[in-house]
Scaffold this active site. Structure first.
Site, PDB file in Angstrom:
ATOM      1  N   HIS A  47      78.503   4.226 126.081  1.00 24.27           N
ATOM      2  CA  HIS A  47      78.139   5.426 125.240  1.00 24.27           C
ATOM      3  C   HIS A  47      76.968   6.080 125.975  1.00 24.27           C
ATOM      4  CE1 HIS A  47      81.357   3.960 123.016  1.00 24.27           C
ATOM      5  NE2 HIS A  47      80.739   3.192 122.417  1.00 24.27           N
ATOM      6  N   HIS A  49      85.761   4.762 121.982  1.00 24.77           N
ATOM      7  CA  HIS A  49      86.149   3.647 122.696  1.00 24.77           C
ATOM      8  C   HIS A  49      87.623   3.733 123.119  1.00 24.77           C
ATOM      9  CE1 HIS A  49      83.260   2.333 119.514  1.00 24.77           C
ATOM     10  NE2 HIS A  49      82.758   1.709 120.376  1.00 24.77           N
TER      11      HIS A  49
END
Lengths: 236, 332
Positions: free
Chosen positions: B57, B219
Site C-alpha cells: 500500500h 487488497h
C-alpha cells in the site's frame, strides 16, 4: 496431575505431539481452508507449531507455564494473520493460570481463560462456524467432568475430545458468520471449518500426551449431550 | 506478469532497506524486524502515534513517518497483517513513557494482532489507546468483511493525531482527535484493473476490457458492483454520491477531499476526477477547505482511485494544516 517439572516435560512433549499431528494433517487442513478460506491454514499452523516445538525444547527451565507461554509467543510471530493472535495470543494470556503448576483445577482455569480470550478476540459465538464451535463444548465438558463429575484428568480430557468432535461435525451444515468463510455466505454450507478441525487435533494430542504421561489407556467415551451451555448458541 | 522484483519471499525486506537508504535522516529500521521508526524515536514526553499493516500500500505506512505524523510503522508481508510480536517491538521502541496511540485499519488480522500486542505491552506497564479506522462506505452490511474496511481516510487520522501529539497533548486527547476524524470521514474506491501480487504473479481477479469494479478494497478483494466502463465524470459521480450519502453533510460544511490513486493510475486521470469532484461539492454548497490528489494508499499496481471526504471543523483544520515532514507528505 504431577509435580511441576514433570508436568513441564509433559508440556514439551505435548507441543511436539501437536506439531507432528498438524504436520501430518497439513494437507487436509489446507484442503478444508481452500474450500471456504484462503488456503493457508495447514501451512501456517504447521510452520507455527514446528517452530513452537523447537522453541520449547530449547527452554532451560521448562515449567508448564513457560512452555505454554513460549509456544504461544512463537505461534504469534510465526503464524500471523488472525490465527496467530487466536491460537498463540490466547495461549500467552492463559499461561498465567498455570503459574502454580498443573493441577486439574489450574487446567480448567487455563482452558476457560483460553476460551475467553479466543471469543473475546474473534468476537465469535457458537454457531458462527469457527474454532469456537469445537472449543466451547470441549472446555465446558472438561470443566463439568472435573468439577461436577469428579473424573480423573485423562477421562475428563477424553470427554472433552468427544465434545469437540461433535462441535466439528456441527460446523459442516451451518453458514459461516465470522472469518473469511463468512465472505461466502450460503456457499460455506456443507464444508467443515478448518479452525474447529485444527482445534480438535490439538485437544486430541493433549489427551494422547496426558494418557502417555500418566501411563493410562485412552478411555472410549461418548460425549454428554447437550455439551453447549444454554445461552451460548447464536440465534438465527 | 513482469515485476521489478528479485524474489517474492524477500520483496518486503528489500523494500524496507531501500526506504531506509532513501531517507536515512528520517527513518531507521528496528533490527530483526520489519518495523521502521522515525529517526529519534522515542521522542521525549511525546505521545507516540504508530500504525502498520500489510505491505503493498506504499507510501502507506512508513511513508508517513516523521515530524508531525507517525513515530512507528510496521510492515507485514504483502496484504498481510504484521504479527503481534513485531507490533509489540514497535510500541516498545516508540514509547517515551507518555503512551502510544495505535491507529488500526479495520481488517480482521490487523485488529487482532494490534489488540494482542496492545494487551501484551499493557501487561508490561505501557499505556496504549487505539482507534479503528472504518471509512470505506462501500461495504456496510456486506458479506465481505465484518464491518466497514479501513482505507485511505486513515492518512487523515495519522495527520491529525500526529499533529496533536506534536503539540504535546496527552494520550486521551490524541485519541480523541483521531476518533473525531474516524467519525467524520468516508471513502469509496473503484478499480479499472486488478492488482498483481508478487507471490501470485497474475491478476487477483479478472476484469474484462470494458468492465470496472466499484466499491473495491485495497487488497484486490471484490467490490460491491461490477459494471461496464464509464467516463471519469460518471465514475466520480458514483463514488462521490456514495460517500456523501453516508456522511449526510449540511450545506456550508467544510471538507478535506482526497483523490487517491491505487498505484497504477496516472496523475492526469486523478486530476480529471478531482475536477468533477469539486464541481459536485460546489453544486451541493459543500466547501472544500483542502483538496489532496495523489497516491496516498495504494494497492500495488491496481489502476483505479478512491475518493475520501472528511468533514472538518476549526480544530481538525488546524491539525491537518500543522507542519509535517515525512517522506510522502510535507506540510509547511
Amino acid at each position: 496431575m504431577s509435580a511441576p517439572n514433570d508436568a513441564g516435560a509433559a508440556a514439551v512433549a505435548a507441543a511436539e505431539n501437536v506439531a507432528d499431528r498438524i504436520e501430518a494433517e497439513r494437507e487436509h487442513l489446507t484442503d478444508l481452508d481452500s474450500a471456504i478460506g484462503d488456503a493457508d491454514h495447514g501451512g501456517n499452523m504447521a510452520r507455527g507449531w514446528q517452530a513452537a516445538a523447537e522453541a520449547v525444547a530449547g527452554l532451560d527451565n521448562p515449567t508448564v507455564e513457560a512452555v505454554v507461554k513460549t509456544a504461544g509467543k512463537t505461534l504469534l510471530s510465526e503464524v500471523g494473520g488472525a490465527s496467530g493472535p487466536l491460537y498463540g495470543g490466547s495461549l500467552v494470556f492463559a499461561s498465567a493460570e498455570l503459574s502454580d503448576g498443573l493441577t486439574a483445577e489450574s487446567a480448567v482455569a487455563f482452558a476457560e481463560t483460553y476460551l475467553e480470550k479466543v471469543q473475546d478476540r474473534g468476537d465469535a459465538k457458537v454457531g458462527d462456524k469457527t474454532m469456537v464451535d469445537a472449543l466451547v463444548p470441549a472446555v465446558h465438558t472438561f470443566k463439568k467432568s472435573v468439577e461436577t463429575d469428579d473424573l480423573p484428568p485423562v477421562d475428563a480430557l477424553a470427554k472433552a475430545v468427544a465434545a469437540a468432535e461433535n462441535g466439528v461435525a456441527f460446523t459442516v451444515p451451518i453458514r459461516a458468520a465470522k472469518g473469511r468463510a463468512s465472505y461466502l455466505g450460503w456457499r460455506s454450507v456443507g464444508h467443515q471449518d478448518p479452525g474447529a478441525t485444527s482445534t480438535l487435533y490439538i485437544i486430541e494430542e493433549l489427551l494422547a500426551t496426558a494418557a502417555d504421561h500418566l501411563n493410562q489407556e485412552i478411555p472410549s467415551v461418548d460425549a454428554d449431550s447437550p455439551t453447549i451451555p444454554e445461552g451460548e448458541a447464536s440465534g438465527e | 506478469m513482469k515485476k521489478l522484483i528479485n524474489d517474492a519471499e524477500t520483496v518486503v525486506d528489500e523494500m524496507l532497506d531501500g526506504m531506509v537508504a532513501a531517507y536515512p535522516d528520517t527513518v531507521r529500521r528496528l533490527p530483526d524486524t520489519q518495523v521502521l521508526v522515525r529517526d529519534g524515536a522515542p521522542v521525549d514526553d511525546k505521545v507516540a502515534v504508530v500504525s502498520g499493516g500489510g505491505s503493498g500500500h506504499e507510501p502507506t505506512h512508513a511513508g508517513y513517518l516523521g515530524e508531525g505524523m507517525l513515530d512507528g510503522a510496521a510492515a507485514g508481508e504483502v496484504f498481510t497483517s504484521p504479527t503481534a510480536d513485531e507490533l509489540e517491538a514497535m510500541v516498545d521502541a516508540c514509547d517515551s513513557g507518555a503512551g502510544v496511540l495505535l491507529v488500526i485499519k479495520n481488517y480482521e488480522g490487523d485488529v487482532m494482532n494490534f489488540e494482542t500486542a496492545g494487551e501484551m505491552v499493557e501487561m508490561e506497564g505501557t499505556e496504549v489507546a487505539e482507534v479503528v479506522v472504518d471509512d470505506d462506505v462501500a461495504v456496510e452490511d456486506s458479506l465481505y468483511t465484518s464491518g466497514r474496511r479501513g482505507v485511505c481516510g486513515t492518512i487523515l487520522v495519522h495527520k491529525a493525531a500526529g499533529a496533536k501529539a506534536a503539540e504535546g497533548a496527552d494520550l486521551d486527547e490524541v485519541q480523541r482527535v483521531a476518533q473525531k476524524v474516524v467519525d467524520n470521514v468516508g471513502t469509496m474506491g473503484m478499480a479499472l484493473t486488478s492488482c498483481v501480487t508478487p507471490e501470485k504473479g497474475e491478476p487477483t481477479f479478472d476484469l474484462g476490457e470494458d468492465e470496472i469494479e466499484l466499491g473495491i478494497g485495497i487488497h484486490g478483494e471484490p467490490g460491491v458492483e461490477r459494471t461496464e466502463a464509464m467516463s471519469a465524470d460518471e465514475i466520480t459521480e458514483e463514488l462521490t454520491e456514495a460517500v456523501l450519502d453516508d456522511l449526510e453533510l449540511d450545506a456550508g460544511q467544510e471538507v478535506v477531499t482526497i483523490v487517491n490513486g491505487m498505484g497504477g493510475t496516472p496523475q492526469m486521470e486523478l486530476f480529471v476526477v478531482n475536477r468533477r469532484l469539486q464541481e459536485l461539492l460546489g453544486e451541493r454548497n459543500i466547501e472544500t477547505w483542502d483538496a489532496w490528489v495523489g497516491d496516498y494508499m495504494t494497492s500495488l499496481d491496481m489502476a483505479g482511485c478512491s475518493i475520501t471526504i472528511c468533514a472538518v471543523d476549526e480544530e481538525l483544520k488546524s491539525l491537518l494544516d500543522a507542519p509535517a515532514e515525512t517522506p510522502a507528505l510535507t506540510v509547511r
